[in-house]
Design an enzyme around this catalytic site. Structure first.
Site: not given
Ligand code: 1HE
Length: 264
Positions: A31-32, A70, A72, A115, A118, A138
């Site tokens: 999922k990378r 994130l 998703l 993220g 981040e 985003e």
């Protein structure tokens, strides 16, 4: 006090001890390395239960990318209220990393997006392989950064560049990221982890109070007014300099037992 055993981790994280450092891997390549609650809470447990004899961390990602940000599929199920608390939970965990006990070296490659950027921004030193690219998708996903990105990323590249990334989908490649300060070291593809381990191993040899001062005092001094900053700097300098570790290191230099400064 925490024992020297590594904390238990979910399968999406993997940690390995090497001397005085831990090598921590985002381990969800299929999922990378998208960041779901399991990984984020796993990071919290890892950093909270770090054994006392671990002095630095090298953080990297499995597969072709550091992190796709994130997960998703988790965003879809959030109500507005859950969304606020979800974002606050990332703030809590990412602060534990940035303002924890030990410095973190992030080793980036491929996508460092949303993220993922981040998370990388919580690290104290960042190494980029040439494949690295940075994005804040985003904007195109109709959301906003929620993992402290609007606090940390402008401190690295400025509000204006972050606005451009979010509004237009603009990406920066590894060379641009290096020039802007998104990375401190740039290396060939495949060489990132070795560089990250080398740097973390070196950081682990610093006096613990120096590492504390750099992680905790320096960023706060930089955000203070000058006169408060000078006072805090004087206190921190006296505390660090008064520690036995500093006295020994200075004596070692004066008695020709310590290495000189050399160009890297
Ligand atoms: C994912 C995610 C993800 C991949 N959440 N599942 N982040 C993004 O908007 C970035 C979204 N991801 C991508 O743009 C691409 O996946 C990459 C450029 C990172 C990599 O591309 P590629 O071709 O290597 O992989 P892929 O085929 O797109 O993805 C492989 C699988 O991972 C696929 O699932 P599969 O079941 O079809 O195999 C993808 O769906 C899945 N995957 N990325 C969920 N992000 C606290 S607020 C932070 C806000 C944000 O981070 S917003 C940015 C979100």
């Amino acid at each position: 006090m925490t024992s020297s055993a590594l904390p238990e981790l979910p399968a999406s994280l993997h940690a390995e001890r090497q001397g005085e450092i831990d090598i921590l891997r985002l381990n969800r390549a299929q999922k990378r390395n998208a960041l779901n609650d399991e990984i984020v809470l796993g990071l919290e447990g890892f950093f909270n239960k770090l054994p006392d004899d671990v002095k630095a961390i090298a953080l990297h990602g499995a597969g072709d990318h550091f992190s796709a940000g994130l997960d998703l599929s988790e965003l879809r199920v959030n109500s507005v209220t859950e969304g606020v608390h979800h974002s606050r939970s990332w703030h809590r965990v990412f602060d534990i990393i940035e303002f924890g006990r030990v410095p973190v070296v992030a080793v980036m490659h491929g996508a460092v997006v949303g993220g993922g950027l981040e998370l990388a921004a919580t690290a104290h030193v960042r190494v980029a392989e040439r494949s690295t690219f940075y994005a804040l998708p985003e904007g195109i996903r109709g959301i906003f950064v929620g993992g402290g990105g609007s606090v940390r990323v402008p401190r690295l590249i400025g509000v204006s560049r972050m606005m451009n990334m979010m509004l237009t989908g603009h990406t920066y490649n590894s060379e641009e990221g290096q020039a802007l300060g998104l990375s401190h070291h740039i290396v060939d593809n495949g060489a990132g982890l070795a560089k990250g381990i080398e740097l973390a191993t070196r950081i682990a040899t610093n006096a613990p109070l120096t590492n504390f001062a750099v992680m905790h005092a320096l960023p706060r001094i930089a955000e203070q007014d000058r006169s408060s900053g000078y006072v805090m700097e004087a206190l921190m300098a006296a505390i660090a300099g008064g520690d036995e570790a500093a006295k020994k290191r200075v004596t070692d230099f004066l008695e020709k037992r310590a290495p000189k400064v050399s160009q890297s």
